[in-house]
Design a protein around this motif. Sequence first.
Motif, PDB file in Angstrom:
ATOM      1  N   ARG A  68     -38.959 -16.559  10.921  1.00 14.84           N
ATOM      2  CA  ARG A  68     -39.128 -15.280  11.628  1.00 14.84           C
ATOM      3  C   ARG A  68     -37.878 -14.902  12.411  1.00 14.84           C
ATOM      4  NH1 ARG A  68     -45.006 -14.562  14.388  1.00 14.84           N
ATOM      5  NH2 ARG A  68     -43.973 -15.791  16.012  1.00 14.84           N
ATOM      6  N   GLY A  92     -35.321 -13.379  10.184  1.00 13.26           N
ATOM      7  CA  GLY A  92     -35.705 -12.141   9.505  1.00 13.26           C
ATOM      8  C   GLY A  92     -36.087 -12.321   8.057  1.00 13.26           C
ATOM      9  N   ARG A  98     -38.054 -12.372   4.588  1.00 12.62           N
ATOM     10  CA  ARG A  98     -39.106 -11.499   4.064  1.00 12.62           C
ATOM     11  C   ARG A  98     -40.222 -12.289   3.404  1.00 12.62           C
ATOM     12  NH1 ARG A  98     -38.563  -9.525  -1.478  1.00 12.62           N
ATOM     13  NH2 ARG A  98     -36.993 -10.705  -2.629  1.00 12.62           N
ATOM     14  N   ALA A  99     -39.964 -13.555   3.080  1.00 13.50           N
ATOM     15  CA  ALA A  99     -40.968 -14.436   2.506  1.00 13.50           C
ATOM     16  C   ALA A  99     -40.453 -15.856   2.615  1.00 13.50           C
ATOM     17  CB  ALA A  99     -41.254 -14.076   1.047  1.00 13.50           C
ATOM     18  N   LEU A 136     -46.086 -13.984   7.260  1.00 15.22           N
ATOM     19  CA  LEU A 136     -45.096 -13.896   6.188  1.00 15.22           C
ATOM     20  C   LEU A 136     -45.728 -14.287   4.858  1.00 15.22           C
ATOM     21  CD1 LEU A 136     -41.984 -15.583   7.857  1.00 15.22           C
ATOM     22  CD2 LEU A 136     -42.245 -13.166   7.291  1.00 15.22           C
ATOM     23  N   VAL A 186     -35.519 -15.448  -0.603  1.00 16.95           N
ATOM     24  CA  VAL A 186     -36.633 -15.971   0.189  1.00 16.95           C
ATOM     25  C   VAL A 186     -36.162 -17.227   0.917  1.00 16.95           C
ATOM     26  CG1 VAL A 186     -38.383 -15.001  -1.317  1.00 16.95           C
ATOM     27  CG2 VAL A 186     -37.553 -17.314  -1.738  1.00 16.95           C
TER      28      VAL A 186
END
Length: 438
Positions: free
Chosen positions: A141, A144, A146-147, A169, A219
């Motif tokens: 987190r 940043g 995204r997965a 997430l 990722v």
Amino acid sequence: MTAPTLQRCDACGHELPERDARTSCPACGGLLSLVHAPPAARGAALRALFDERLADAAPAHVADAAGAARASGVWRFRELIAPGVSDAEIVSQPEGNTPLFHRPSVAAWAGVDALLLKHDGFNPTGSFKDRGMTVALTQARRAGARAVACASTGNTSAALAAYASLAGLPGLVLVPGAQQVALGKLAQTLGYGARTLLVRGDFDDCLRLVREGAERLGVYLVNSINPYRIEGQKSVALEILQQLRWDAPDWIVLPAGNLGNTSAVGAALRDAVRLGLIDRAPRVASVQAAGANPFALGFREGFASPRRVKAETVATAIKIGDPASWDRAASVIREFGGVVTEADDAAILEAKAAIDAAGIGCEPASAASVAGVRRLVREGVIRPGERVAAILTGHVLKDPGVLLDYHRAGRDAPLVNAPVEIDATLDGLARAIDAVAS
């Protein structure tokens, strides 16, 4: 170092900022380690700080991040794990604070008087992986992401799925297909909501694929090659030391698969000695399954070069033939007067039966640590009077199929407890009670 933490390549020394999302060195491809600014307190003062946090730990039902951080057995040691993280950033269940058992029957089976069982199966998803995952998902987190993604033999995927859900997430896991993952672990992964891909291959194929995919697809990879995972897993050794009032045991013994936990225990012991938390370090013993033993083979050869094997063992959590953290783990064994040994599946299952019968239980891979203790005692490496802390990495219900198969009627193995069929009569019940009580 101006920031509380930076990432540094083990191989070439290249440095990255704390929040950089890459999990391998962009210059040479080596593994990254975290380097923290020294804590303000040392020695007795640092011990007192950690002990005060333990005494003030919030109850586990707290709803906010600050409360979860107080209740966590990982974040209690944040100065040694991730000093730059704020309470608001922490993703925690909470985890850690797992029991340290003494069971005389298990100690007698292993042949050592003072055997302590650190049971990390008491973590939220039932394995030690939660310790690393709280830090890795916190970092995801912060970076940043995204997965998040991982390869897994089961426990990592369950932990990723739970903590990704907590962090909000998407989670992606790659696990070996063809029924190579225990159903309990697969059920957790599906239930917690991660997208699960069954790969036609083994764990080593999964890890290779997810490493390539994470780099290309953007990722965040949370396998144990992730330096934040290792930092979280350090807490198991720190907790053992704290539970023993900072009087280190003679040995810490643990199962060994991908070697992240061996690396983490060594990193924790380095911190503990360097900062004066303990005055002597325990020796470290890593135990592999005989059918998945590249590190044990390497140890016998003086770690001349990394070894690979085609892994095959009932202990699926350590069914890994090409360990990613080889160099780090080898350094730990050298530094702490350590040894690497192996146990065959029969010995692992017998150790598991002894642990289960003591009322605490564990998954098969966990029992490798106790099977390894027994072998090392018989070989004269561990003396019966030494104090040994053996880490149990997973809960008994992680792999119920193996347990039930071991205790099936007609099986000829030590400690078998087969179910007995009786007639639906009082006489049938009485005969069964007499057989047990006699």
